[in-house]
Scaffold this motif. Structure first.
Motif, PDB file in Angstrom:
ATOM      1  N   GLU A  28      45.168  65.111  38.921  1.00  0.00           N
ATOM      2  CA  GLU A  28      44.039  64.458  39.597  1.00  0.00           C
ATOM      3  C   GLU A  28      43.599  65.213  40.849  1.00  0.00           C
ATOM      4  N   SER A  29      44.512  65.984  41.436  1.00  0.00           N
ATOM      5  CA  SER A  29      44.109  66.752  42.608  1.00  0.00           C
ATOM      6  C   SER A  29      43.813  68.209  42.227  1.00  0.00           C
ATOM      7  N   ASN A  30      43.623  68.422  40.940  1.00  0.00           N
ATOM      8  CA  ASN A  30      43.235  69.748  40.419  1.00  0.00           C
ATOM      9  C   ASN A  30      44.236  70.862  40.744  1.00  0.00           C
ATOM     10  N   GLN A  31      45.498  70.498  40.885  1.00  0.00           N
ATOM     11  CA  GLN A  31      46.493  71.537  41.094  1.00  0.00           C
ATOM     12  C   GLN A  31      46.877  72.187  39.761  1.00  0.00           C
ATOM     13  N   VAL A  32      46.536  71.514  38.689  1.00  0.00           N
ATOM     14  CA  VAL A  32      46.685  72.115  37.360  1.00  0.00           C
ATOM     15  C   VAL A  32      45.355  71.925  36.625  1.00  0.00           C
ATOM     16  N   ASP A  33      45.125  72.760  35.614  1.00  0.00           N
ATOM     17  CA  ASP A  33      43.857  72.664  34.878  1.00  0.00           C
ATOM     18  C   ASP A  33      43.889  71.592  33.794  1.00  0.00           C
ATOM     19  N   GLY A  34      45.101  71.250  33.366  1.00  0.00           N
ATOM     20  CA  GLY A  34      45.199  70.269  32.298  1.00  0.00           C
ATOM     21  C   GLY A  34      46.636  69.825  32.133  1.00  0.00           C
ATOM     22  N   ALA A  35      46.859  68.870  31.241  1.00  0.00           N
ATOM     23  CA  ALA A  35      48.217  68.373  31.047  1.00  0.00           C
ATOM     24  C   ALA A  35      48.472  68.055  29.582  1.00  0.00           C
ATOM     25  N   ILE A  36      49.687  68.378  29.156  1.00  0.00           N
ATOM     26  CA  ILE A  36      50.125  68.027  27.798  1.00  0.00           C
ATOM     27  C   ILE A  36      51.296  67.069  27.938  1.00  0.00           C
ATOM     28  N   PHE A  37      51.226  65.983  27.196  1.00  0.00           N
ATOM     29  CA  PHE A  37      52.286  64.972  27.259  1.00  0.00           C
ATOM     30  C   PHE A  37      53.083  65.002  25.960  1.00  0.00           C
ATOM     31  N   ILE A  38      54.370  65.254  26.077  1.00  0.00           N
ATOM     32  CA  ILE A  38      55.185  65.310  24.867  1.00  0.00           C
ATOM     33  C   ILE A  38      56.014  64.032  24.745  1.00  0.00           C
ATOM     34  N   GLY A  39      55.751  63.286  23.696  1.00  0.00           N
ATOM     35  CA  GLY A  39      56.511  62.078  23.401  1.00  0.00           C
ATOM     36  C   GLY A  39      56.297  61.009  24.453  1.00  0.00           C
ATOM     37  N   GLY A  40      57.033  59.920  24.301  1.00  0.00           N
ATOM     38  CA  GLY A  40      56.972  58.878  25.309  1.00  0.00           C
ATOM     39  C   GLY A  40      56.419  57.577  24.784  1.00  0.00           C
ATOM     40  N   LYS A  41      56.463  56.597  25.667  1.00  0.00           N
ATOM     41  CA  LYS A  41      56.025  55.248  25.309  1.00  0.00           C
ATOM     42  C   LYS A  41      54.513  55.225  25.105  1.00  0.00           C
ATOM     43  N   LEU A  42      54.040  54.079  24.715  1.00  0.00           N
ATOM     44  CA  LEU A  42      52.610  53.824  24.612  1.00  0.00           C
ATOM     45  C   LEU A  42      51.936  54.248  25.925  1.00  0.00           C
ATOM     46  N   VAL A  43      50.741  54.823  25.815  1.00  0.00           N
ATOM     47  CA  VAL A  43      50.032  55.254  27.023  1.00  0.00           C
ATOM     48  C   VAL A  43      49.833  54.069  27.969  1.00  0.00           C
ATOM     49  N   GLY A  44      50.248  54.247  29.217  1.00  0.00           N
ATOM     50  CA  GLY A  44      50.155  53.161  30.191  1.00  0.00           C
ATOM     51  C   GLY A  44      48.930  53.296  31.081  1.00  0.00           C
ATOM     52  N   SER A  45      48.857  52.432  32.081  1.00  0.00           N
ATOM     53  CA  SER A  45      47.615  52.322  32.845  1.00  0.00           C
ATOM     54  C   SER A  45      47.273  53.571  33.659  1.00  0.00           C
ATOM     55  N   HIS A  46      48.283  54.281  34.163  1.00  0.00           N
ATOM     56  CA  HIS A  46      47.970  55.444  35.001  1.00  0.00           C
ATOM     57  C   HIS A  46      47.303  56.540  34.176  1.00  0.00           C
ATOM     58  N   LEU A  47      47.890  56.761  33.024  1.00  0.00           N
ATOM     59  CA  LEU A  47      47.340  57.797  32.146  1.00  0.00           C
ATOM     60  C   LEU A  47      45.974  57.363  31.604  1.00  0.00           C
ATOM     61  N   LEU A  48      45.862  56.086  31.319  1.00  0.00           N
ATOM     62  CA  LEU A  48      44.588  55.541  30.830  1.00  0.00           C
ATOM     63  C   LEU A  48      43.498  55.774  31.878  1.00  0.00           C
ATOM     64  N   ARG A  49      43.835  55.496  33.117  1.00  0.00           N
ATOM     65  CA  ARG A  49      42.884  55.674  34.204  1.00  0.00           C
ATOM     66  C   ARG A  49      42.488  57.149  34.323  1.00  0.00           C
ATOM     67  N   ALA A  50      43.481  58.019  34.229  1.00  0.00           N
ATOM     68  CA  ALA A  50      43.198  59.455  34.337  1.00  0.00           C
ATOM     69  C   ALA A  50      42.249  59.903  33.226  1.00  0.00           C
ATOM     70  N   SER A  51      42.351  59.259  32.075  1.00  0.00           N
ATOM     71  CA  SER A  51      41.551  59.685  30.928  1.00  0.00           C
ATOM     72  C   SER A  51      40.064  59.368  31.096  1.00  0.00           C
ATOM     73  N   PHE A  52      39.735  58.476  32.030  1.00  0.00           N
ATOM     74  CA  PHE A  52      38.326  58.123  32.207  1.00  0.00           C
ATOM     75  C   PHE A  52      37.516  59.258  32.816  1.00  0.00           C
ATOM     76  N   SER A  53      38.206  60.147  33.512  1.00  0.00           N
ATOM     77  CA  SER A  53      37.471  61.248  34.138  1.00  0.00           C
ATOM     78  C   SER A  53      37.453  62.437  33.193  1.00  0.00           C
ATOM     79  N   SER A  54      36.248  62.916  32.909  1.00  0.00           N
ATOM     80  CA  SER A  54      36.162  64.022  31.959  1.00  0.00           C
ATOM     81  C   SER A  54      36.700  65.324  32.565  1.00  0.00           C
TER      82      SER A  54
END
Lengths: 369, 336
Positions: free
Chosen positions: B113-139
């Motif tokens: 979110e602070s643009n310190q990385v260009d993108g993110a890959i998530f490997i495995g894990g629980k159902l997508v939660g609210s933080h990740l959901l929120r992040a997904s709203f920004s293109s």
């Protein structure tokens, strides 16, 4: 009980105020639509209710509980957005059930919920199908099913139909309304499309620049808009607006369009307008309230309720005709009956239904009547 | 000490801006000067400061890799392949271990979110939660999920179809003439394990063979559990003639138990194990295994992420990959 209450809610992003001083009471089992142009704060409001955005100021309650600091997953809400993923390798059942499975719901409970949702949505026969074997509408229903199986107190929907083609969108509108009747749950629905808002909402909240402009049922919103923005936003084609001045001649008040029109202020509205003599106002009339005097039989046309205008464009729609008119710099649209014989270049005599005209304060843009 | 643009400029006797233009292959530098600058840069092993470069180009050439579980051998394998893919495109990875904790995920998400990385890959894990959901709203936030599911919003995803692997294994065993195929799966309340069981049942339903629930055995994922599973199953009414194990460690224990009992593979029991790796490769006889498409998951997800970062994907992408069945001696019937 799942009424949702917003009390003086603000959302600021740095210096930008996305939502200002919103107070709103969403009733239990109500279908409430938030509508407005992009950037009006409707999605932000929805996300604050969902808990996805923190609120900068104010209070949000779901039921009787203040949820400002309650995590989204504990708010007992389900969200449906325009983008959703049906997983291609899972059948419909699993596409609806996987969330519950990952939340470790008991198998029996999952089965009951999926069956019930499938029943409500009329997709029982599709449970074994894979997404690629479904039509667009069926897929949309599965996505809704995924929210329904969570049995939330409140559904939050952000433009869930905007990815569908026009025909399907119209069909799904009706289906969503029916679904609301069946589920009897509070639904808060965000759209930029005023037709969607008008056809679905029990009540509609019109937003602009983060501010609530008006909260009313669809007909009140249409007939009694609070201001120019609401009047122009609700209705298609939009209401015609023309600059005018209020003139008083003897005991009669007129809305004077500087030679283009001179419409008499109805008597019952005179006391509302008396402070506006010689002041600038905006005259508003909906296209459907303009009458082609040559084909009307039961309408009493007089000098006080009619004006002349030249026809620029004639747009036959089948059941009716849209006339694009121009007169001395004013341009307006009239929606007249299909029998109209108006042709381009004609100078027509048009009347307005005085019971349905609006006048707005030119400065504040608020409605006078 | 890292050599800087300034150092190169001094050594070449030119302005810093000239060095910058030469290194970035931009116009306005004479060919001779350019060669000289490139030579110095190479000799001194010059590496541009990625962070500074990121600030200028609004790109960091770094991506965050979110790992839900550090102890999963498959996850580690995916990370290895991801790093290789990233390196070939001049990207570096930052490993974020979340241990399946939402709070940790939220903290690491600030990198994105602070643009310190260009993108993110998530490997495995629980159902997508609210933080990740929120992040997904920004293109602006380029996100790809690997083997992770989301309910509300769309995420570009690369997934494994776990059911199809077991399905293939059952079909193979049936073709070999095995009729009583036992499934030793992991814990019941796990979605992945449930998918595997679905694949088992689907393959049996399509064949003439009857589904016998006694042959489905659900257990922990450990060597002991695999061992005990065999002992338990051969005591039941229906003795199987083949085993499919859905977990790596369980496979090891299962094979051990069969051998300890004095039985032969595949003569007495055929075995299809899980995971094509060092553990399963040392088993005798050579083991038929299901191999998850780990390299492919890594490659595809990085490719999607790169597209999202650079020019966006032209449509919504969810790619589903199938595990492959690697057939060796342990499941081949010698006599009919």
């Amino acid at each position: 009980m799942a009424n949702v209450t917003l009390k003086n809610v603000y959302k600021r992003f740095g210096d930008v105020v996305a939502v200002r001083d919103q107070s709103l009471e969403i009733r239990d089992k109500e279908f409430l639509v938030l509508v407005g142009p992009s950037g009006c704060g409707k999605s932000t409001t929805l996300r604050m209710i969902a808990g996805l955005e923190e609120i900068s100021e104010g209070i949000i309650e779901i039921g009787d509980e203040v949820v400002n600091d309650v995590a989204p997953k504990d708010r007992d809400i389900a969200m449906v957005f325009q983008n959703y993923a049906l997983y291609p390798h899972m059948d419909v059942y699993d596409n609806m059930a996987f969330g519950l499975k990952l939340r470790k719901f008991p198998k029996k409970e999952i089965e009951r919920r999926v069956q019930e949702a499938a029943d409500i949505l009329g997709i029982e026969q599709l449970l074994k199908r894979k997404p690629k074997e479904l039509s667009g509408g069926q897929r949309q229903r599965v996505a809704l099913g995924r929210a329904i199986v969570r049995e939330p107190k409140v559904f939050l929907m952000d433009e869930p139909l905007s990815n569908l083609d026009a025909k399907l969108r119209v069909q799904m509108r009706t289906e969503l309304s029916k679904l609301h009747d069946r589920l009897k749950t509070t639904m808060i629905y965000v759209t930029h499309d005023q037709t969607e808002a008008m056809t679905m909402g029990d009540r509609i909240v019109v937003l602009k620049d983060g501010l609530i402009q008006q909260v009313d049922d669809p007909l009140t919103l249409y007939n009694e808009p609070n201001n120019i923005f609401v009047a122009g936003f609700i209705g298609s084609p939009a209401m015609n607006f023309m600059d005018a001045v209020i003139k008083k001649e003897g005991d009669t008040y007129y809305i004077d369009g500087d030679g283009t029109f001179k419409i008499r202020v109805p008597e019952d509205k005179e006391n509302l307008i008396k402070d506006y003599v010689d002041k600038d106002v905006v005259f508003g009339v909906r296209p459907e309230d303009i009458i082609d005097t040559s084909i009307t039989h039961d309408f009493d046309v007089s000098e006080d309720n009619s004006f002349k205008a030249a026809v620029d464009v004639v747009e036959p729609m089948g059941s009716e005709i849209y006339l694009y008119l121009a007169e001395q710099g004013h341009s307006l649209i009239a929606r007249v009956e299909a029998e109209s014989t108006a042709e381009v270049g004609d100078k027509m005599n048009l009347a307005v239904d005085l019971r349905k005209i609006h006048v707005f304060d030119a400065e504040t843009e608020d409605v006078i009547f | 000490m890292q050599i800087t643009l300034k150092d190169i400029a001094r050594m070449a006797g030119v302005a810093e801006s000239t060095v910058s233009r030469a290194l970035n292959d931009k116009k306005g530098v004479g060919e001779e000067t350019k060669l000289k600058i490139l030579k110095i840069a190479k000799e001194h092993n010059y590496r541009p400061n990625q962070l500074a470069r990121g600030l200028a180009a609004k790109k960091t050439n770094m991506i965050a890799v979110f790992l839900s579980e550090m102890d999963s051998p498959s996850n580690i394998e995916i990370v290895k392949h991801l790093e290789a893919a990233a390196e070939s495109e001049d990207y570096q990875i930052i490993l974020c271990n979340t241990n399946n904790q939402e709070e940790k995920e939220k903290r690491y998400l600030s990198l994105l979110e602070s643009n310190q990385v260009d993108g993110a890959i998530f490997i495995g894990g629980k159902l997508v939660g609210s933080h990740l959901l929120r992040a997904s709203f920004s293109s602006d936030n380029s996100i790809v999920l690997v083997n992770r599911l989301a309910e509300e919003n769309f995420f570009t995803s690369v997934l494994t179809d776990y059911s199809s692997g077991i399905y293939q294994a059952v079909k193979h065993l049936i073709k070999q003439g095995y009729q009583k195929i036992a499934l030793v799966s992991g814990p019941k309340d796990n979605l992945v394990e449930e998918e595997k069981t679905t694949g088992y049942m689907e393959a049996l339903e399509e064949s003439e063979l009857k589904l016998n629930h006694d042959l489905i055995y659900s257990t922990e994922s450990s060597r002991e559990a695999g061992y005990n599973a065999f002992l338990k199953i051969i005591e039941s009414e229906v003795i199987p003639d083949a085993f499919i194990s859905t977990k790596e460690l369980t496979t090891i224990g299962l094979v051990e138990a069969i051998k300890m009992g004095g039985y032969f593979i595949p003569d007495d029991f055929a075995v299809v194990g899980y995971g094509d790796n060092i553990l399963t490769s040392i088993i005798e006889p050579p083991l038929t295994v299901l191999s998850e498409p780990l390299a492919e998951l890594a490659k595809k997800s990085f490719y999607f992420l790169l597209k999202l970062i650079n020019d966006g994907l032209d449509s919504q992408k969810i790619e589903v990959l199938n595990p492959s069945l690697i057939i060796r001696d342990s499941s081949i019937k010698k006599y009919n």
